[in-house]
Design a protein around this motif. Sequence first.
Motif, PDB file in Angstrom:
ATOM      1  N   VAL A 279      -3.783   9.772   3.264  1.00  0.00           N
ATOM      2  CA  VAL A 279      -4.490   8.824   2.401  1.00  0.00           C
ATOM      3  C   VAL A 279      -3.626   7.582   2.269  1.00  0.00           C
ATOM      4  CG1 VAL A 279      -5.575   8.407   0.169  1.00  0.00           C
ATOM      5  CG2 VAL A 279      -5.534  10.730   1.111  1.00  0.00           C
ATOM      6  N   PHE A 280      -4.256   6.407   2.368  1.00  0.00           N
ATOM      7  CA  PHE A 280      -3.566   5.119   2.261  1.00  0.00           C
ATOM      8  C   PHE A 280      -4.180   4.375   1.077  1.00  0.00           C
ATOM      9  CE2 PHE A 280      -2.105   1.128   4.752  1.00  0.00           C
ATOM     10  CZ  PHE A 280      -0.786   1.310   4.352  1.00  0.00           C
ATOM     11  N   TRP A 281      -3.384   4.210   0.013  1.00  0.00           N
ATOM     12  CA  TRP A 281      -3.885   3.695  -1.256  1.00  0.00           C
ATOM     13  C   TRP A 281      -3.592   2.211  -1.430  1.00  0.00           C
ATOM     14  CZ3 TRP A 281      -6.881   6.604  -4.344  1.00  0.00           C
ATOM     15  CH2 TRP A 281      -6.770   8.003  -4.274  1.00  0.00           C
ATOM     16  N   CYS A 282      -4.590   1.483  -1.897  1.00  0.00           N
ATOM     17  CA  CYS A 282      -4.368   0.147  -2.429  1.00  0.00           C
ATOM     18  C   CYS A 282      -3.735   0.329  -3.807  1.00  0.00           C
ATOM     19  CB  CYS A 282      -5.692  -0.602  -2.529  1.00  0.00           C
ATOM     20  SG  CYS A 282      -5.567  -2.231  -3.296  1.00  0.00           S
ATOM     21  N   PRO A 283      -2.641  -0.368  -4.103  1.00  0.00           N
ATOM     22  CA  PRO A 283      -1.914  -0.104  -5.352  1.00  0.00           C
ATOM     23  C   PRO A 283      -2.524  -0.718  -6.597  1.00  0.00           C
ATOM     24  CG  PRO A 283      -0.840  -1.861  -4.159  1.00  0.00           C
ATOM     25  CD  PRO A 283      -1.970  -1.382  -3.281  1.00  0.00           C
ATOM     26  N   VAL A 284      -3.573  -1.514  -6.445  1.00  0.00           N
ATOM     27  CA  VAL A 284      -4.129  -2.272  -7.565  1.00  0.00           C
ATOM     28  C   VAL A 284      -4.997  -1.370  -8.440  1.00  0.00           C
ATOM     29  CG1 VAL A 284      -5.574  -4.235  -8.228  1.00  0.00           C
ATOM     30  CG2 VAL A 284      -4.075  -4.383  -6.214  1.00  0.00           C
ATOM     31  N   GLU A 285      -4.857  -1.506  -9.749  1.00  0.00           N
ATOM     32  CA  GLU A 285      -5.710  -0.813 -10.714  1.00  0.00           C
ATOM     33  C   GLU A 285      -6.935  -1.685 -10.983  1.00  0.00           C
ATOM     34  OE1 GLU A 285      -6.256   2.470 -13.596  1.00  0.00           O
ATOM     35  OE2 GLU A 285      -4.945   2.166 -11.867  1.00  0.00           O
ATOM     36  N   PHE A 286      -8.126  -1.129 -10.745  1.00  0.00           N
ATOM     37  CA  PHE A 286      -9.352  -1.898 -10.922  1.00  0.00           C
ATOM     38  C   PHE A 286     -10.108  -1.437 -12.161  1.00  0.00           C
ATOM     39  CE2 PHE A 286      -8.564  -2.186  -6.317  1.00  0.00           C
ATOM     40  CZ  PHE A 286      -8.541  -3.566  -6.188  1.00  0.00           C
ATOM     41  N   PRO A 287     -10.868  -2.354 -12.765  1.00  0.00           N
ATOM     42  CA  PRO A 287     -11.684  -1.972 -13.919  1.00  0.00           C
ATOM     43  C   PRO A 287     -12.922  -1.204 -13.476  1.00  0.00           C
ATOM     44  CG  PRO A 287     -12.113  -4.250 -13.346  1.00  0.00           C
ATOM     45  CD  PRO A 287     -11.001  -3.788 -12.433  1.00  0.00           C
ATOM     46  N   ASP A 288     -13.709  -0.796 -14.450  1.00  0.00           N
ATOM     47  CA  ASP A 288     -14.984  -0.159 -14.147  1.00  0.00           C
ATOM     48  C   ASP A 288     -15.983  -1.231 -13.710  1.00  0.00           C
ATOM     49  OD1 ASP A 288     -16.536   2.147 -13.936  1.00  0.00           O
ATOM     50  OD2 ASP A 288     -17.413   1.859 -15.913  1.00  0.00           O
TER      51      ASP A 288
ATOM     52  N   PHE B 290       0.842  -1.187   0.000  1.00  0.00           N
ATOM     53  CA  PHE B 290       0.000   0.000   0.000  1.00  0.00           C
ATOM     54  C   PHE B 290       0.885   1.248   0.000  1.00  0.00           C
ATOM     55  CE2 PHE B 290      -4.571  -1.007   1.389  1.00  0.00           C
ATOM     56  CZ  PHE B 290      -4.557  -2.240   0.771  1.00  0.00           C
ATOM     57  N   ILE B 291       0.326   2.350  -0.461  1.00  0.00           N
ATOM     58  CA  ILE B 291       1.093   3.592  -0.618  1.00  0.00           C
ATOM     59  C   ILE B 291       0.484   4.667   0.271  1.00  0.00           C
ATOM     60  CG2 ILE B 291       1.794   5.385  -2.247  1.00  0.00           C
ATOM     61  CD1 ILE B 291       1.678   3.143  -4.412  1.00  0.00           C
ATOM     62  N   MET B 292       1.319   5.204   1.160  1.00  0.00           N
ATOM     63  CA  MET B 292       0.891   6.241   2.087  1.00  0.00           C
ATOM     64  C   MET B 292       1.209   7.623   1.516  1.00  0.00           C
ATOM     65  SD  MET B 292      -0.442   7.151   5.015  1.00  0.00           S
ATOM     66  CE  MET B 292      -0.486   5.610   5.948  1.00  0.00           C
ATOM     67  N   GLU B 293       0.225   8.508   1.584  1.00  0.00           N
ATOM     68  CA  GLU B 293       0.432   9.916   1.256  1.00  0.00           C
ATOM     69  C   GLU B 293       0.113  10.710   2.513  1.00  0.00           C
ATOM     70  OE1 GLU B 293      -0.507   9.582  -3.517  1.00  0.00           O
ATOM     71  OE2 GLU B 293      -2.002  10.527  -2.204  1.00  0.00           O
ATOM     72  N   GLY B 294       1.108  11.405   3.027  1.00  0.00           N
ATOM     73  CA  GLY B 294       1.015  12.029   4.331  1.00  0.00           C
ATOM     74  C   GLY B 294       1.701  11.141   5.358  1.00  0.00           C
ATOM     75  N   GLN B 295       1.435  11.390   6.626  1.00  0.00           N
ATOM     76  CA  GLN B 295       2.060  10.618   7.694  1.00  0.00           C
ATOM     77  C   GLN B 295       0.983  10.026   8.600  1.00  0.00           C
ATOM     78  OE1 GLN B 295       5.518  12.430   9.650  1.00  0.00           O
ATOM     79  NE2 GLN B 295       5.461  14.077   8.138  1.00  0.00           N
ATOM     80  N   ALA B 296       1.114   8.722   8.870  1.00  0.00           N
ATOM     81  CA  ALA B 296       0.136   8.039   9.710  1.00  0.00           C
ATOM     82  C   ALA B 296       0.783   6.828  10.351  1.00  0.00           C
ATOM     83  CB  ALA B 296      -1.073   7.618   8.894  1.00  0.00           C
ATOM     84  N   ALA B 297       0.176   6.355  11.431  1.00  0.00           N
ATOM     85  CA  ALA B 297       0.584   5.112  12.084  1.00  0.00           C
ATOM     86  C   ALA B 297      -0.408   4.033  11.689  1.00  0.00           C
ATOM     87  CB  ALA B 297       0.610   5.287  13.599  1.00  0.00           C
ATOM     88  N   ILE B 298       0.103   2.939  11.135  1.00  0.00           N
ATOM     89  CA  ILE B 298      -0.717   1.792  10.760  1.00  0.00           C
ATOM     90  C   ILE B 298      -0.336   0.643  11.681  1.00  0.00           C
ATOM     91  CG2 ILE B 298      -1.412   0.237   8.915  1.00  0.00           C
ATOM     92  CD1 ILE B 298      -2.081   3.165   8.360  1.00  0.00           C
ATOM     93  N   SER B 299      -1.302   0.128  12.419  1.00  0.00           N
ATOM     94  CA  SER B 299      -1.021  -0.957  13.356  1.00  0.00           C
ATOM     95  C   SER B 299      -2.164  -1.976  13.276  1.00  0.00           C
ATOM     96  CB  SER B 299      -0.866  -0.419  14.781  1.00  0.00           C
ATOM     97  OG  SER B 299      -2.046   0.251  15.211  1.00  0.00           O
ATOM     98  N   PHE B 300      -1.991  -3.094  13.996  1.00  0.00           N
ATOM     99  CA  PHE B 300      -2.953  -4.197  13.907  1.00  0.00           C
ATOM    100  C   PHE B 300      -3.199  -4.795  15.295  1.00  0.00           C
ATOM    101  CE2 PHE B 300      -0.733  -3.580   9.973  1.00  0.00           C
ATOM    102  CZ  PHE B 300      -1.734  -3.645   9.010  1.00  0.00           C
TER     103      PHE B 300
ATOM    104  N   ALA C 169       1.394  15.845  -9.850  1.00  0.00           N
ATOM    105  CA  ALA C 169       1.839  16.650  -8.713  1.00  0.00           C
ATOM    106  C   ALA C 169       1.900  15.811  -7.439  1.00  0.00           C
ATOM    107  CB  ALA C 169       0.894  17.827  -8.512  1.00  0.00           C
ATOM    108  N   GLU C 170       2.840  16.163  -6.563  1.00  0.00           N
ATOM    109  CA  GLU C 170       2.979  15.461  -5.290  1.00  0.00           C
ATOM    110  C   GLU C 170       1.714  15.622  -4.453  1.00  0.00           C
ATOM    111  OE1 GLU C 170       5.996  15.291  -1.408  1.00  0.00           O
ATOM    112  OE2 GLU C 170       5.998  17.029  -2.752  1.00  0.00           O
ATOM    113  N   ARG C 171       1.363  14.553  -3.726  1.00  0.00           N
ATOM    114  CA  ARG C 171       0.209  14.573  -2.830  1.00  0.00           C
ATOM    115  C   ARG C 171       0.661  14.126  -1.442  1.00  0.00           C
ATOM    116  NH1 ARG C 171      -1.527  11.778  -7.443  1.00  0.00           N
ATOM    117  NH2 ARG C 171      -1.325   9.825  -6.294  1.00  0.00           N
ATOM    118  N   THR C 172       0.213  14.843  -0.417  1.00  0.00           N
ATOM    119  CA  THR C 172       0.669  14.562   0.946  1.00  0.00           C
ATOM    120  C   THR C 172      -0.492  14.503   1.939  1.00  0.00           C
ATOM    121  OG1 THR C 172       1.054  16.934   1.337  1.00  0.00           O
ATOM    122  CG2 THR C 172       2.929  15.627   0.530  1.00  0.00           C
ATOM    123  N   GLY C 173      -1.698  14.219   1.457  1.00  0.00           N
ATOM    124  CA  GLY C 173      -2.847  14.112   2.350  1.00  0.00           C
ATOM    125  C   GLY C 173      -3.646  15.377   2.510  1.00  0.00           C
TER     126      GLY C 173
END
Length: 233
Positions: free
Chosen positions: A62-71, A30-40, A108-112
């Motif tokens: 924002v925490f992105w799933c990297p997969v490209e999905f269809p319509d 996953f791809i993080m934009e900005g700063q966050a703590a991810i825990s489980f 352009a760069e994105r940081t949340g």
Amino acid sequence: MAAQTETVQWKLGEQLYQNPLSGEHDVSDFIMEGQAAISFPQRRMRMENVLDPKLGQQANFVFWCPVEFPDSIAISWDFWPIREPGLCMTFFSAKGANGEDLFDPSLAERTGIYPQYHHSDIHAYHVSYFRRKEADERSFHTCNLRKSYGLHLVAQGGDPIPSVQDAAGPYRIQLLKWKDEIVFKINDMIVFQWHDDGTAYGKRLEGGKIGFRQLAPMIGEYANLSIHALERG
């Protein structure tokens, strides 16, 4: 702003993606934009800000799933609100404004920071739910659908999730996109439905990526992310 009242009939097709979100290995790509703590801590993904909420938009992420999905897909996940105030949001059909991959280095760069997602060089739909950031959001709970570029509020419905002190969870959230129809459901209850005519707010968005956003100091937990192809029933 207009909402459809006729129920869309659909059926789930092939499962395109499944992720329990139960440990670090599940989100290692996953791809993080900005700063966050991810825990489980409960074997489900907990997201929380690490920057001071007084920084405003800079503390959000924002925490992105990297997969490209269809319509035409059905996106579903389990959600638990842990701490408020704050707000949760899900982006979908996210791409560059000219069809580029969301992570194309030319963008352009994105940081949340929110305007980077609605008035920059990407297009997306986004649903905000568990909106408990501002006083008016806490006193009158709604879920909102917006379309960007432009931050157009296109549909709205009542949010059935109670505040943290009364929330039990999990709440099963489902987002259905069938071509030009969008339906948002919580625990199988339709919150809103909207038809994108491809004219009033720009061309209809197709395919792309999904991502989860939170506004500080919200803490939310997520599990059992599943994406299916969606077919007309």
